[in-house]
Write an enzyme that holds these catalytic residues in place. Structure first.
Site, PDB file in Angstrom:
ATOM      1  CB  SER A   1      -0.865  -0.027   1.264  1.00  0.00           C
ATOM      2  OG  SER A   1      -1.452   1.229   1.475  1.00  0.00           O
TER       3      SER A   1
ATOM      4  CE1 TYR B   1      -3.442  -2.587   5.691  1.00  0.00           C
ATOM      5  CE2 TYR B   1      -3.231  -0.279   5.068  1.00  0.00           C
ATOM      6  CZ  TYR B   1      -3.439  -1.598   4.716  1.00  0.00           C
ATOM      7  OH  TYR B   1      -3.633  -1.930   3.395  1.00  0.00           O
TER       8      TYR B   1
ATOM      9  CE  LYS C   1      -1.253  -4.662   3.590  1.00  0.00           C
ATOM     10  NZ  LYS C   1      -1.546  -5.882   2.858  1.00  0.00           N
TER      11      LYS C   1
END
Ligand SMILES: NC(=O)c1ccc[n+]([C@@H]2O[C@H](COP(=O)([O-])OP(=O)(O)OC[C@H]3O[C@@H](n4cnc5c(N)ncnc54)[C@H](O)[C@@H]3O)[C@@H](O)[C@H]2O)c1
Length: 334
Positions: free
Chosen positions: A126, A150, A154
């Protein structure tokens, strides 16, 4: 030749679009999904689009034994790894949930691939790995400093692939850093419809069909042209196209490669709202409220690398994204 494909998280928003397109192109598709953020009814939707059901396994990708069994028995040639939790705000409130699922998810998957001698993987990364922008547009060489747990998961995923490819010179890995995937399948059957929506299009859809009274804009005092945040929205079918092209080209790359997936254009929240209302001839109320933690003002991609290496560029425009989203919402959100 690549024929047998495993898609982890294949019943999710992006995964279901990817599976439908892979099946249409006659690949043998196998899905592992524990339904933590999707419903089994998606399988029927994929069938409705393709007239063929992929083989589905309902278990957690962290289970190395079960994953290895699928990889070996089904002679998997390549894995698309999409299974993960993706809510930035939830990850700030519940970081352990994200570390456990997303970090162990990819590390256990790499382990399962190693014991099964599967050496091709395409990973859903991302743009959140970049964090605060030091310059725009963001290219793949920009520093990485995620602003949320989050985002950190990634980045860990990418780093695992870096080290795994150093340890195994047969491993071919591609990380695709998506910017903001939106839009729905042309059939109107599948789209983004989470139980607890956090990202822009599901929230706009709910306001559009009257499920939510007001659409809230988080922050209108950013240093952008209209004060609202700017993002690079990219149609989910363009994202899928980039996956399929990456799969076809993976053999020509060495080790682990990273590519941005976006349109290269920055669109403000107000712009997307205006386009959505105009193209779908509807109206709903908008309220500007205070900024959300972890949101950055402006982010859009430099997409030259993927064009140079694979000749990929996005085909769909903002109107297509807004129109297909509303078509999906009318059919599926009650
Ligand atoms: N949608 C976006 O805006 C966006 C942006 C950048 C990156 N990504 C990444 O793309 C991938 C797919 O995103 P999405 O929007 O389709 O998300 P999604 O939540 O709709 O799909 C993810 C799927 O993975 C499954 N899953 C989660 N953890 C699992 C586990 N441990 N074992 C098995 N299945 C599991 C869920 O049930 C769900 O079906 C994710 O990795 C996400 O982080 C998404």
């Amino acid at each position: 030749m690549i024929k047998n494909i495993l898609v982890t998280g294949g019943l999710g928003y992006i995964g279901s679009h990817l599976c439908a397109e892979l099946i249409k192109k006659k690949y043998n598709v196998f899905i592992i999904d524990n339904l933590s953020n999707s419903k089994i009814s998606r399988l029927k939707k994929i069938y409705k689009i393709t007239k063929k059901k992929p083989t589905f396994y309902n278990f957690d990708i962290k289970d190395v034994k079960k994953t290895s069994k699928v990889l070996k028995n089904k002679k998997i040639d390549l894995v698309f790894h999409l299974a993960a939790f993706k809510d930035v705000n939830e990850s700030i409130k519940e970081p352990d949930k994200y570390y456990n699922n997303n970090i162990f998810g990819i590390s256990n998957l790499i382990q399962a691939m190693q014991v099964s001698s599967v050496n091709n993987i395409i990973f859903s990364s991302s743009a959140v790995v970049y964090g605060e922008c030091k310059y725009l547009p963001l290219d793949e060489k920009h520093s990485t400093m995620p602003l949320s747990p989050y985002g950190l998961t990634k980045l860990f995923g990418e780093k695992f692939l870096d080290y795994a490819s150093v340890g195994n010179d047969k491993l071919k890995a591609i990380s695709l850093r998506y910017f903001n995937p939106v839009g729905s399948h042309s059939s109107g059957e599948i789209g983004d419809n989470p139980d607890k929506p956090d990202n822009i299009m599901p929230l706009i859809n709910r306001a559009a069909i009257g499920k939510k009274k007001i659409f809230q804009i988080y922050g209108s005092d950013y240093s952008s042209k209209d004060g609202t945040p700017i993002r690079d929205y990219v149609h989910v079918l363009d994202v899928v196209d980039a996956h399929i092209l990456s799969m076809k080209k993976i053999k020509k790359f060495k080790g682990h490669s990273i590519f941005n997936i976006g349109t290269g254009k920055g669109i403000s929240v107000l712009e997307i709202l205006e386009t959505y209302k105009k193209i779908n001839t509807i109206d709903f109320k908008i309220k500007k409220i205070k900024r959300r933690k972890g949101d950055i003002p402006i982010s859009y991609a430099n997409v030259r690398k993927i064009y140079k290496k694979m000749k990929w560029k996005s085909k769909y425009n903002l109107k297509d994204m807004c129109q297909s989203s509303f078509e999906f919402a009318k059919k599926n959100i009650t």
